[in-house]
Enzyme design. Sequence first.
Site, mmCIF file in Angstrom:
data_model
loop_
_atom_site.group_PDB
_atom_site.id
_atom_site.type_symbol
_atom_site.label_atom_id
_atom_site.label_comp_id
_atom_site.label_asym_id
_atom_site.label_seq_id
_atom_site.Cartn_x
_atom_site.Cartn_y
_atom_site.Cartn_z
ATOM 1 N N VAL A 54 0.860 -1.184 0.000
ATOM 2 C CA VAL A 54 0.000 0.000 0.000
ATOM 3 C C VAL A 54 0.899 1.237 0.000
ATOM 4 C CG1 VAL A 54 -1.806 1.251 1.225
ATOM 5 C CG2 VAL A 54 -1.717 -1.240 1.373
ATOM 6 N N ASP A 61 -6.937 -2.980 -8.000
ATOM 7 C CA ASP A 61 -5.722 -2.716 -7.246
ATOM 8 C C ASP A 61 -6.033 -1.908 -5.975
ATOM 9 O OD1 ASP A 61 -2.805 -2.849 -7.160
ATOM 10 O OD2 ASP A 61 -2.956 -0.656 -7.314
ATOM 11 N N LYS A 108 -5.778 -2.845 -1.902
ATOM 12 C CA LYS A 108 -5.040 -2.039 -0.928
ATOM 13 C C LYS A 108 -5.889 -1.700 0.292
ATOM 14 C CE LYS A 108 -1.827 -0.046 -4.214
ATOM 15 N NZ LYS A 108 -1.648 1.008 -5.193
#
Length: 814
Positions: free
Chosen positions: A608, A677, A681
Amino acid sequence: MKVLKFGGTSVASPENIHKVKSIIQSSGEATQAVIVSAFGGITDTLLETTKLASEQNLEYKTSLDEIEKRHIDTIKVLIPVKKQSAVLSKVKSDLNTLETLLEGSYLIGEVTPKLSDKIVGYGELLSAFIISEFFISEGLNACFKDSRELIVTDESFGNGKVDFQTTNDNCKTYANQNKVNITILPGFISSSKDGNSTTLGRGGSDYSAAIFASALNADVLEIWTDVSGMYTANPKMVKQAKCISHLSYEEAMELSHFGAKVLYPPTIQPVLDKEIPIVIKNTFSPEDAGTHVSKNTNGSLKTVRGISHVGNISLISLEGPGLIGIPGISKRFFETLSLESISVVLITQASSEHSICVGISNDDVDRAQTALEDTFAYEMQNHRIKPLQIERDLAIVALVGENMKSHQGLSGQMFSTLGKNNVNIRAIAQGASERNISAVIGKKDVKKALNSLHETFFEENIKQLNLFVMGVGNVGAKFIEQIRSQSSYLREELKLNVRVIGMSNSRTMYFNEDGIDLEDWPNDLSKGETANLDTFFERVKQLNFRNSVFVDNTASSEIAQTYSDYLKNSIAVVTCNKIACSSEYNYYQQLKQLAKKYNAPFLFETNVGAGLPIIDTLKHLIVSGDKIHKIQAVLSGSLNFVFNTFDNSTTFHDVVKQAQEEGYTEPDPTIDLSGIDVMRKILILVRESGRQLDIDAIENNGFLPQESLETDSNDAFFESLKKYENDFQELFAEAESNGCKLKYVAQFEDGKASVGLQQIPKGHDFYNLEGSDNIVLFFTERYPNQPLIIKGAGAGADVTASGIFADIIRIGNF
Ligand code: ADP
Ligand code: ASP
Ligand code: MG
């Protein structure tokens, strides 16, 4: 007078024998006794030849020819031609006798210990004779003396017990009559009262030298070998080992007992009584100071002086109710071993009286078993004593030092070092002298154990990290470059020695146990073997290095599946690959538990915000007792770059293309643009804040048309973007007319997580987010209204690589 002993390597070649001569000449002492070993390797070859002969294998003749050639060749190089024939004829006559003895063994098909001793002694006899003739031919005042005429032992062939009275008398008589300055004596050999050849045990030339030194009241005993003294650990196993300048007799004895082969253990006793100092020196580097062994250690304050190991150990334990409270069991146990001439290397006794456990050589274990079963047959039949428990293929590692007794906590430090490195300890013992603490471990772990203990006790906190890097593309290559360019800073400032031992891309993999050259790795890797994940793991496991770290720089789910294998072997895992932490909750949880159980860090800070310390900060909040109420974040550097660059003067297609080319997107850009994505995260952040969540529970308010999402190649995907350009322009225009900017926002509140494109008004923390930056707002119990904000570059190979690097350093400080 001086006694000097030169070991096998020191006399292994004519060139080396020249070095020996210079050392003797420059020693400045008039009378010297020089004890020599057989030419390096000859004792082993003699023993193998004897074995072959006794097994009626004619190969023994080839082996004998080699022995012959080695000696004849040495004479031809060392002795001038006109003096050669006399020397050659004596040596050939000895070799003939040797041949006859071996032939005898071949014909009978057996070898007795007595015959073996007679045969093996030829190694020293020949070497001492040839060396003495060489010295004489060079004009030295030297002579040869057969040690069998001086050292007298009993008839324990292979390990003769010395009759010191007779031996000392013989030596004194010889010294009184001898008029020659330098006497060359064969080490290792002796004879019994009846005149049979005996030997003093493998490595026994040191002992011969000590016996002479003591009998002749030498001023010093010099042991010349192939290393510059006794080291803090065997320098062939531990590269960082250092020479110990001073040792007490007892410390030297303890180190050699536990395997520091540089000194044969019985060597100390004869010189200790007379306080004759021993100096261990290097024939190949005579100017090095070496190790001085004497009564005084110069008051060294160091507690642990050396670490040594003995391989080929078996543990044998006797257990059962019959052992409790009955005197004499131990006596019978040890008596049985002693009658079989089995030496006990280590004794451990459990705190109860319930068991006796000893470490003995693997070679003795069968005999020990038979003898002990015989001794305790009655008790075993009546189940008072259980069947013997035997564990083979073990080794002992030992810490040795005079001052250890007065220091608490050393064993704790020793065992925690071994534990951290997943070295399983089978038994422990602390000698009554408290001059050693020893642990019995598996043979396969010896090198790792020695190196990690050495690091703990001798390397002033320099810690070696051994990396195995999977993926050396964009991020991986930058990461390796960072290690290369920072290596001296890491060593000097952080006391970390970071080495890359293995690396792989999808095509090839390459390993170098001494550390891959980071200047030239692409070349080495391209010539490596075919890449294979299983083989890669097996290799890492088998190398069994301390402080091993597996670094995953890929985005592969197949690789993410291998993390558990690494962790189970106490190999740390550092990854920028988000798959493991964002796939099924159970796998994430399992990895966290394995990391704890096997003491192997599992770090994924770059999952992250690339290099931003987001996960680390979150972890600190949680462990310090804070509670997360809400998370709001822009977590996609790629989407942020796209929406910051996209306006009515560009096309969406070109901007995404640019993002891909500049390394801001995943290899497959749909992973970014679909919002997956970002979902991964926020999922990881939620999980790290202590909640269970799965990806399908996250709401995704995406903006991509279904058609673009369903494309099956990057090319098709980019084509589809062109088709929907108008829709993208509309999104932009609408936001602009509201005075807002488009941001792809991830959110978590009240147990629910969502991601999606939002119009962000002026004045909002997200409004001015530049380029590929990321931002996270943590609203917590401690930060209820004004959130804790982390903001900065959140994508790109460089920052990701430095985030991985930071994780590696965290492990270094672990
Ligand atoms: P030599 O033939 O000269 O008697 P050895 O082979 O018997 O020599 O002993 C020297 C070897 O001992 C070294 O080459 C080294 O590998 C080994 N060794 C084991 N432990 C130690 C130690 N702590 N310090 C130095 N050498 C050691
Ligand atoms: N040559 C004998 C051996 O190899 C003795 C010695 O070198 O010390 O064991
Ligand atoms: Mg030796």
